[in-house]
Design an enzyme around this catalytic site. Structure first.
Site, PDB file in Angstrom:
ATOM      1  N   HIS A  11      17.617  12.187  -1.684  1.00 15.17           N
ATOM      2  CA  HIS A  11      17.310  12.106  -0.238  1.00 15.17           C
ATOM      3  C   HIS A  11      15.810  12.268   0.025  1.00 15.17           C
ATOM      4  O   HIS A  11      15.423  12.671   1.118  1.00 15.17           O
ATOM      5  CB  HIS A  11      18.070  13.174   0.570  1.00 15.17           C
ATOM      6  CG  HIS A  11      19.519  13.292   0.230  1.00 15.17           C
ATOM      7  ND1 HIS A  11      20.506  12.659   0.951  1.00 15.17           N
ATOM      8  CD2 HIS A  11      20.153  13.949  -0.776  1.00 15.17           C
ATOM      9  CE1 HIS A  11      21.695  12.935   0.418  1.00 15.17           C
ATOM     10  NE2 HIS A  11      21.501  13.708  -0.644  1.00 15.17           N
ATOM     11  N   GLU A  17       1.982  -2.240  -2.404  1.00 16.44           N
ATOM     12  CA  GLU A  17       2.578  -2.631  -1.122  1.00 16.44           C
ATOM     13  C   GLU A  17       3.020  -4.092  -1.147  1.00 16.44           C
ATOM     14  O   GLU A  17       4.078  -4.451  -0.643  1.00 16.44           O
ATOM     15  CB  GLU A  17       1.573  -2.421   0.011  1.00 16.44           C
ATOM     16  CG  GLU A  17       1.215  -0.972   0.262  1.00 16.44           C
ATOM     17  CD  GLU A  17      -0.013  -0.859   1.155  1.00 16.44           C
ATOM     18  OE1 GLU A  17      -1.118  -0.649   0.635  1.00 16.44           O
ATOM     19  OE2 GLU A  17       0.135  -0.994   2.370  1.00 16.44           O
ATOM     20  N   SER A  55     -11.057   0.602   2.633  1.00 17.14           N
ATOM     21  CA  SER A  55     -10.935   0.216   4.035  1.00 17.14           C
ATOM     22  C   SER A  55     -12.324  -0.083   4.560  1.00 17.14           C
ATOM     23  O   SER A  55     -13.295   0.564   4.174  1.00 17.14           O
ATOM     24  CB  SER A  55     -10.304   1.361   4.825  1.00 17.14           C
ATOM     25  OG  SER A  55     -10.672   1.275   6.185  1.00 17.14           O
TER      26      SER A  55
END
Ligand code: ARG
Length: 463
Positions: free
Chosen positions: A161, A295, A282
């Site tokens: 979980h 990703e 970034s």
């Protein structure tokens, strides 16, 4: 035929040529040119067989074979001009062959149809793709095995979980993926075995009256045998579906690992560090190291799953045998193979280069009372308590630790004894994360010795 615009390949009964939009929807050359090598290989095998069975003369056969080699060389050198009006790779190759060798070219298509031709080409292509992907999966497994071996004893929290559950070893976690990618390889190899039958010679759908030898062409193309039923041979695309299913499952595995990398590299976890080669910065936030490759691997699983769905939906409800719908089988397969190759290469690079933050993992391994099960097991083993009761007692001890803001191993012995008088100092031996992980020696468990043995066994099995 010269007086009409109809196709030179099939236009005998046609007066007019196709509408522009008809050509556009019909032509597959933009994508099926990727089958050129398989198409020429198939044609050469077919030609050699036609000569051997006396259907085509030796002279014509020789001219065809030499012409096909020339076409291959033109395509590979970039000199070949692909024509959309010739629809697909099969007719582009044959038309050029006719330009090169004249009338003899027209004999190549004896006892053959584009239906068995494309089914053959496509099987050969998928077979090559499987072999390439198998090698890439093996390389990814090798990267995971190296990390597993180096971190067989590195403790970390195991999760259910996404809540800290029990301490495990990083090596064990890596080995879970070795198993998963091993099954992916197994699925691809299984599919390969089933696809390895030759449709060639099924002709349009019914077989042919020419005395062909389908076993000969099957053998020449590395197939185990000819497909047994001509109708099935030209209408079956199970091999592509199985490939896509295996690819989709593999992409899901890659996506799960990618997701873990995304979580693990976040500032809140810092379990691993990806190399500069596999991260980006970034433009506004100087501190950022974004796990873009992970990703995108996570995202691209969506495409591969979509490719499987696309072809399942194309095939459902198609009557036997060939329907033009089946021309749309190629793009999903090409996309899935390409996407998977890219993701496998990126993942192998990320794993190979990543730094495992042992100290952070160790500190996190004990957070969240992850050795509570060890305490409960100790109560069962040493005090002879029924597990249900031990679970309850442990729950009360965890609650106490939580209230005091400490781990269970930091509680005073008398505080534990106030809850269960039978507890003695030996209990501390099982409350540490290393002891916890090392005690999981059951087959397939996380103990460092098990991981080392699993690495050895996997190296023998896969590599
Ligand atoms: N380009 C076609 C395909 O990929 C080849 C088979 C065409 N057969 C036909 N009967 N029109 O499916």
């Amino acid at each position: 035929m010269t007086d009409s615009k109809a196709s030179a390949m099939w236009g005998g009964r046609f007066e007019a040529g196709p509408a522009a939009v008809m050509s556009r929807i019909n032509a597959s050359i933009d994508f099926d040119k990727r089958l050129y090598a398989q198409d020429i290989r198939g044609s050469k095998a077919h030609c050699a067989m036609l000569v051997e069975t006396g259907v085509v003369s030796r002279d014509d056969g020789q001219a065809i074979l030499a012409g096909l080699d020339r076409v291959l060389q033109e395509i590979e050198s970039g000199a070949f001009v692909f024509r959309a009006d010739l629809e697909d790779i099969h007719m582009n190759v044959e038309a050029r062959l006719a330009e090169l060798i004249g009338d003899a070219a027209g004999r190549l298509h004896t006892a053959r149809s584009r239906n068995d031709q494309v089914a053959t080409d496509f099987r050969l292509w998928v077979r090559d793709a499987i072999d390439g992907l198998d090698g890439m999966l093996k390389a990814l497994q090798a990267a995971l095995l190296d990390k597993a071996e180096a971190h067989a004893g590195t403790v970390m929290p195991g999760f259910t979980h996404l809540q800290a559950a029990q301490p495990v070893t990083f090596g064990h976690h890596m080995m879970a993926y070795v198993e998963m990618f091993g099954r992916d390889r197994g699925r691809l190899v299984d599919g390969r075995a089933r696809l390895n039958e030759s449709p060639l010679g099924a002709a349009a759908l019914a077989g042919t009256s020419f005395p062909i030898d389908r076993f000969m062409t099957a053998k020449a193309l590395g197939f185990d045998r000819p497909c047994a039923n001509s109708l099935d041979a030209v209408s079956d695309r199970d091999f592509a579906l199985e490939f896509l299913a295996a690819a989709a499952i593999c992409a899901v595995h890659l996506s799960r690992l990618a997701e873990e990398l995304v979580i693990w590299t976040s500032a809140q976890f810092r379990f691993v560090r990806l190399s500069d080669s596999y991260t980006t910065g970034s433009s506004i936030m100087p501190q950022k190291r974004n796990p873009d490759a992970a990703e995108l691997t996570r995202a691209k699983a969506g495409r591969v799953i979509g490719d499987l769905n696309a072809l399942l939906i194309v095939m459902k409800g198609l009557p036997l045998t060939y329907s033009k719908d089946m021309q749309d089988d190629k793009e999903p397969v090409f996309e899935a193979a390409e996407t998977l190759e890219l993701c496998l290469a990126a993942m192998a690079g990320m794993i190979r280069d990543m730094t495992v933050e042992e100290a952070t993992l160790r500190a996190a391994a004990g957070a969240g009372f992850t050795t509570a099960t060890d305490l409960a097991d100790w109560l069962v083993r040493v005090l002879g308590m029924p597990f249900r009761q031990a679970h309850h007692v442990t729950g009360r001890i965890v609650k106490l630790a939580e209230a005091q803001g400490v781990g269970i191993e930091d509680l005073a012995l008398d505080a534990m004894q106030a809850i269960e008088s039978g507890i003695d100092a030996r209990v501390f031996e099982v409350l540490g994360v290393d002891a916890s992980a090392a005690s999981r020696t059951s087959f397939g468990g996380t103990a460092p010795d098990n991981v080392r043995a699993a690495v050895q066994a996997a190296r023998q099995r896969h590599l």
